[in-house]
Write a protein that holds these residues in place. Structure first.
Motif: not given
Length: 436
Positions: A295, A327-328, A389, A391, A416, A428, A430
């Protein structure tokens, strides 16, 4: 024998990171070996700790990690003179349902390791009430021991005197009081602090914080309050399987959210890591057997990523024969398109059909427990992965095979799920650890 302390506060945004960095640098300047840790899933703060101490810092997390993993990680402090763990959120803030060894609260780590707590208190808009809050925190959980407090952002000498008197009457040690000082403010953006590697002047900023704190805080008294601690190396190491033998890792300002303990675990298992920069239009190492996109902030660089045709075509060619995982932010870049905060859609790599948008920001935050429905690099179908997660993107489309059944910390199923198409996978969350 090392001595340990945990730096915490009643809430976020009070000054934990600044005090941790200042104490670490001030003691390092005195010739002490300082080892930092980050309690909780924040992947940005460890880089600041490393800048302050010259030693790598890692996350320790009671929701995602068992006691053996935490013991293994903190054993790196054996040769330090002082160990500083920076808490997350408020001292007792965690999730409602217990995870592997706790709720993710900083207090779990303090109690588990026997480290006294130094509280950072911002008494803005209060006086004696600050003492009532601290007394409540001191007495809330018997296994957590309060060493004392540092007052932050005191308004005046009179304000400081009122708060100090109340704390003294309650039997609470005051190590110092910091007036407002804008010069040591760490810049922030929507996912937290601007990363240490993006700040050319980070060393000077930490030096100024150390000077300022040394002027207003009794460093010797804080050091004396630390508990003697002899970490015992755990028999078991980290429960992390590398995704491959040779890993091509995207690494630049858009792809930088990697937990340090993950990279260490990959190395410890014998994996080799080669880095490349999508922002510089680079492609994964042709000799790698897996590519990993972590991410970061792809939404800030979406136009540049979309324009870097060599990177996008090179990643697609890599994925024809070898696995690619994101990831993300990395997951978003594996998708078909990313719409930025201005509503402009940018074409991504198209390895997955995922469409995401930042035009309508919605925060997604919390621990995640995923049961894999299909394999992903390093993990078989049925594996239970723990992660976090954070974001602000919204899913517009997630058409591919779901990667996992994903639950939040309360056990509720979330939308997600992650995705899998061909050799490409993404989540999404980590990854922090796999359940043993």
């Amino acid at each position: 024998m090392a001595a340990g302390l945990l730096i915490s506060a009643p809430a976020s945004g009070v000054g934990k990171t600044t005090l941790t960095l200042a104490l670490a640098r001030a003691w390092r300047n005195r010739g002490l070996k300082v080892q930092c840790f980050k309690s909780g899933p924040d992947y940005i703060d460890p880089a600041f700790h490393a800048a302050a101490t010259g030693r790598a810092s890692v996350n320790i997390d009671s929701w995602a990690m068992d006691r053996a993993t935490i013991a293994h990680l903190v054993s790196r402090g054996t040769d330090a003179d002082i160990v500083l763990a920076e808490g997350s959120m408020g001292l007792f803030d965690g999730v409602a349902a217990r995870g592997v060894s706790g709720t993710g609260a900083s207090a779990d780590i303090a109690e588990m390791l026997g480290w006294p707590v130094v509280l950072v208190i911002d008494p803005s808009g209060q006086a004696q009430t600050a003492a009532a809050i601290v007394a409540g925190l001191r007495d809330y959980r018997p296994g957590v021991r309060l060493a004392g407090v540092v007052l932050n952002r005191v308004a005046s000498p009179r304000h400081e005197d009122l708060v100090r008197r109340a704390l003294n009457d309650a039997g609470i040690a005051v190590f110092g009081a910091l007036p407002r000082h804008a010069e040591i403010s760490l810049p922030k953006r929507h996912l937290g602090l601007v990363q240490a590697e993006e700040q050319a002047e980070i060393g000077k900023l930490i030096d100024e914080a150390a000077r300022f704190v040394a002027e207003h805080v009794d460093l010797d008294a804080v050091l004396r309050s630390a508990a003697g601690w002899s970490p015992q190396p755990a028999a078991n190491g980290l429960n992390v399987t590398p995704p491959g033998q040779r890993i091509a890792l995207a690494r630049d300002a858009a792809f930088s959210f990697v937990y340090p303990h993950m990279l260490e675990a990959w190395h410890a298992a014998g994996a080799e890591i080669s880095t490349f920069s999508p922002l510089a239009d680079e492609v994964p190492d042709a000799s790698a057997d897996v590519c990993w996109l972590p991410g970061g902030y792809p939404e800030l660089h979406a136009g540049r990523i979309a324009a870097n045709a060599r990177f996008r075509s090179g990643l697609r060619a890599f994925a024809e024969t070898r696995p690619v995982h994101g990831e993300c932010g990395g997951y978003m870049v594996l998708g078909a398109g990313l719409t930025d905060a201005d509503g402009v859609r940018h074409e991504m790599t198209g390895l997955l059909g995922l469409e995401t948008s930042f035009a309508k920001r919605r925060m997604h935050l919390g621990y995640r427990l995923a049961a894999l429905a299909v394999p992903m690099p390093g993990h078989h179908a049925g594996a239970r992965l723990r992660g976090h997660e954070f974001h602000y993107s919204t899913i517009l489309a997630q058409p591919d095979t779901p990667l996992a059944v994903v639950h939040d910390a309360t056990g509720a199923v979330i939308a997600e799920t992650g995705s899998q198409r061909g050799r490409a996978t993404g989540t999404f969350f980590h990854l922090i650890a796999e359940d043993r």
